[in-house]
Design a protein around this motif. Structure first.
Motif, short mmCIF file in Angstrom:
data_model
loop_
_atom_site.label_atom_id
_atom_site.label_comp_id
_atom_site.label_asym_id
_atom_site.label_seq_id
_atom_site.Cartn_x
_atom_site.Cartn_y
_atom_site.Cartn_z
N VAL A 176 0.71 -1.20 0.12
CA VAL A 176 -0.18 -0.25 0.12
C VAL A 176 1.00 1.47 0.11
CG1 VAL A 176 -1.56 1.71 1.59
CG2 VAL A 176 -1.82 -0.98 1.10
N THR A 177 0.61 2.45 -1.18
CA THR A 177 1.33 3.35 -0.95
C THR A 177 0.22 4.52 -0.46
OG1 THR A 177 3.26 2.62 -2.14
CG2 THR A 177 2.34 4.96 -2.14
N ALA A 178 0.64 5.39 -0.12
CA ALA A 178 0.12 6.73 0.41
C ALA A 178 0.69 7.84 0.45
CB ALA A 178 -0.47 6.36 1.42
N HIS A 179 -0.09 8.13 -0.70
CA HIS A 179 0.42 10.12 -1.04
C HIS A 179 0.02 10.89 -0.23
CE1 HIS A 179 2.77 8.44 -4.67
NE2 HIS A 179 1.90 7.34 -4.67
N THR A 180 0.62 11.94 0.26
CA THR A 180 0.40 13.14 0.41
C THR A 180 0.48 14.79 -0.31
OG1 THR A 180 2.05 14.21 1.99
CG2 THR A 180 -0.17 12.08 3.13
N ASP A 181 -0.23 15.71 0.26
CA ASP A 181 0.74 17.02 -0.81
C ASP A 181 2.18 16.98 -0.46
OD1 ASP A 181 -1.64 17.50 -1.75
OD2 ASP A 181 -2.42 18.77 -0.44
N HIS A 182 2.39 16.67 0.72
CA HIS A 182 4.44 16.96 0.70
C HIS A 182 4.64 15.62 1.16
CE1 HIS A 182 3.07 20.82 1.58
NE2 HIS A 182 1.52 20.53 2.62
N GLY A 183 4.14 14.51 0.79
CA GLY A 183 4.50 13.15 1.19
C GLY A 183 4.63 11.99 0.34
N VAL A 184 5.45 10.88 0.82
CA VAL A 184 5.24 9.70 0.09
C VAL A 184 5.18 8.35 0.83
CG1 VAL A 184 4.88 7.33 -1.30
CG2 VAL A 184 5.30 9.92 -2.25
N PHE A 185 4.40 7.31 1.27
CA PHE A 185 4.52 6.33 2.55
C PHE A 185 4.16 5.14 1.85
CE2 PHE A 185 4.11 3.93 6.19
CZ PHE A 185 5.49 4.55 7.15
N ARG A 186 4.63 3.80 1.73
CA ARG A 186 5.40 3.67 1.22
C ARG A 186 4.82 2.00 2.92
NH1 ARG A 186 7.71 5.90 -2.19
NH2 ARG A 186 7.06 5.56 -4.43
N ALA A 187 4.12 1.20 2.52
CA ALA A 187 3.82 0.02 4.02
C ALA A 187 4.07 -1.83 2.72
CB ALA A 187 3.08 0.22 4.21
N ARG A 188 3.59 -2.32 4.09
CA ARG A 188 3.47 -3.70 3.65
C ARG A 188 1.55 -3.95 3.91
NH1 ARG A 188 1.05 -7.51 1.51
NH2 ARG A 188 1.61 -9.48 1.91
N HIS A 189 1.21 -3.24 4.72
CA HIS A 189 -0.27 -3.55 4.67
C HIS A 189 -0.84 -1.84 4.93
CE1 HIS A 189 0.23 -7.81 5.49
NE2 HIS A 189 0.79 -7.33 6.72
N GLY A 190 -1.54 -1.56 4.80
CA GLY A 190 -2.45 0.11 4.75
C GLY A 190 -3.62 -0.61 5.68
N VAL A 191 -4.43 0.22 6.12
CA VAL A 191 -5.57 0.57 6.89
C VAL A 191 -6.57 1.33 6.51
CG1 VAL A 191 -6.91 0.38 9.27
CG2 VAL A 191 -4.18 -0.94 9.22
N LEU A 192 -7.45 1.65 6.32
CA LEU A 192 -8.49 2.71 5.80
C LEU A 192 -9.56 2.71 6.83
CD1 LEU A 192 -8.41 4.69 3.18
CD2 LEU A 192 -10.10 3.09 2.62
N ALA A 193 -9.47 4.26 7.35
CA ALA A 193 -9.94 4.02 9.23
C ALA A 193 -10.25 5.67 8.44
CB ALA A 193 -9.43 4.05 10.08
N CYS A 194 -11.34 6.20 7.40
CA CYS A 194 -12.19 7.52 7.11
C CYS A 194 -13.09 7.57 7.74
CB CYS A 194 -11.44 7.79 5.95
SG CYS A 194 -9.57 7.52 5.22
N ASP A 195 -13.93 6.95 7.62
CA ASP A 195 -15.19 6.73 8.39
C ASP A 195 -15.71 7.36 7.32
OD1 ASP A 195 -17.91 5.52 9.85
OD2 ASP A 195 -18.16 7.37 10.40
N ALA A 196 -17.09 8.34 8.15
CA ALA A 196 -17.66 9.14 6.51
C ALA A 196 -17.16 10.63 6.08
CB ALA A 196 -18.76 10.57 7.85
N LEU A 197 -15.55 10.42 6.43
CA LEU A 197 -14.99 11.01 5.51
C LEU A 197 -13.62 10.58 4.90
CD1 LEU A 197 -13.29 13.66 8.80
CD2 LEU A 197 -15.39 13.60 7.25
#
Length: 425
Positions: free
Chosen positions: A223-244
């Motif tokens: 799982v790779t997560a991109h933000t406006d200022h960075g990139v994060f790479r991981a073996r596993h990801g957890v999507l915990a945003c709920d209503a957002l």
């Protein structure tokens, strides 16, 4: 994101009485770890904490401030079980699976208490019970049936039905026809609970980042997560945003719908309106819920809106619902008023599962104080190779809303207006 940010969290009772919490930095540049958690509410914090305790390196990315989503804005009600009662669970899943699900919900209650005790989280915890007030004359019948089913099938004997007089003695509110009492219920200060979990996660080695909104995720290789200022790479990801969640993961967005809810906190009252520090809600389809704060304010939640614009005056919007229950507060001052988004599902059961290396949990439909403790634990179990309990929760996945993301809101509004009319009649 901007909608929730504009619903007055900074003017809430919870923000005004929050425990000290050192802000986390913004993610800059590139980073790696075993697990990336997206969302700093109860689900994300429990998942991060459980994963760290299992030896994973964990980073948590929060778009705004830790706990300032639904986790820090809600009514703080701890209600054992699921949004669907025991009878509904049996009708939908059969007795055996219903018992399994109910036991998991009780585990969520136990895990929540254990976290608060283990980490000494100061969150005004009260565990004297929860009352559901009977709005309709017919309500005591289903309440008695529910108590009997819980005792007979679930071996849960902590509930009973109160008469109208007993309910009136517990809550100074006229016109109710009794109540369903669950002594396993309670309430807490939701923001301080979230901040306490965040401190525990920090202590376990989780790297927390605030103001680090994830704009895009990739799931091809881990799982790779991109933000406006960075990139994060991981073996596993957890999507915990709920209503957002927004459009971050379209494959999931059609199974939940954001709904706005509003709360007020009165001035401190000379006498508590609720005895024995109970948490209370009513039996309406569009639920009102309320409790006394540690400093003797009535914290009242009521009314929903299904459009992205908040009411011009949140206090006035919620006040009319409060006065329908407590007319004696007509002259009481409202000191705080705020709102926030929660997510609901078609079946009112949560959507918990995985897509490859990306795990997710959302759609708690009003049960989002207790169930995230369970979700975070079973997600960490699955990361460690034991996915059986996650599979049980994944098997109750709610269907997509009719019409998908585009039509779910107008179709849902029509249905809710019908139920709201039934409540009034």
């Amino acid at each position: 994101m901007s909608f929730n940010a504009g619903l007055g969290m900074e003017r809430s009772y919870y923000a005004a009485t929050a425990n000290p919490f050192a802000p986390a930095p913004k993610l800059e540049g590139e980073a790696r770890a075993d697990v990336v958690v997206i969302g700093g509410g109860y689900t994300g914090l429990h998942a991060a904490l459980n994963a760290a305790e299992r030896g994973f390196s964990v980073i948590l990315l929060e778009a705004g401030r830790i706990g300032w989503g639904a986790s820090g804005r809600n009514g703080g009600q701890m209600i054992p079980g699921w949004r669907k009662g025991a009878g509904d669970l049996i009708a939908r899943y059969g007795e055996s699976k219903a018992r399994t699900l109910f036991d998991l919900a009780l585990e969520a209650r136990a895990l929540t208490s254990e976290r608060i005790e283990k980490h000494n989280i100061q969150c005004d915890l009260r565990t004297n019970g929860h009352l559901t007030l009977a709005t309709k004359p017919s309500d005591p019948k289903w309440m008695r049936d529910e108590a009997e089913t819980l005792a007979r099938v679930m071996n849960y004997t902590r509930t009973r039905v109160l008469s109208a007089d007993e309910a009136a003695a517990a809550v100074d509110a006229p016109g109710f026809h009794g109540a369903f009492f669950d002594e396993g219920g309670g309430h807490l200060h939701p923001l301080n609970y979230a901040l306490g979990l965040a401190e525990a996660a920090r202590g376990a080695g989780v790297q927390l980042y605030e103001n680090s909104r994830v704009t895009r995720i990739e799931t091809q290789n881990g799982v790779t997560a991109h933000t406006d200022h960075g990139v994060f790479r991981a073996r596993h990801g957890v999507l915990a945003c709920d209503a957002l969640l927004g459009d971050l993961e379209p494959r999931l967005a059609t199974r939940i719908m954001p709904v706005a809810n509003y709360l007020t906190a009165t001035e401190p009252l000379a006498q508590p309106l609720i005895r024995n520090a109970y948490a209370v809600s009513d039996s309406r389809f569009v639920v009102n819920y309320f409790r006394m704060s540690a400093d003797n304010r009535l914290i009242f939640g009521g009314g929903e809106r299904y459009t992205p614009e908040p009411p011009a005056d949140i206090a006035a919007f919620a006040r009319k619902h409060m006065l329908s229950i407590f007319p004696q507060l007509a002259n009481a001052r409202i000191d705080y008023a705020w709102g926030g988004l929660v997510s609901i599902s078609m079946t009112r059961m949560p959507h918990i599962g995985r897509m490859g290396d990306l795990f997710y949990a959302h759609g708690y439909s009003g049960q989002g104080v207790l169930i995230p403790a369970l979700a975070g634990k079973v997600i960490a179990e699955a990361m460690s190779g034991a996915a059986e309990r996650l599979d049980v929760l994944a098997s109750i996945a709610p269907p997509e809303f009719p019409g998908g993301a585009m039509l779910r809101s107008p179709l849902y509004v029509l249905g809710m207006l019908w139920y709201a009319l039934r409540d009034r009649l």
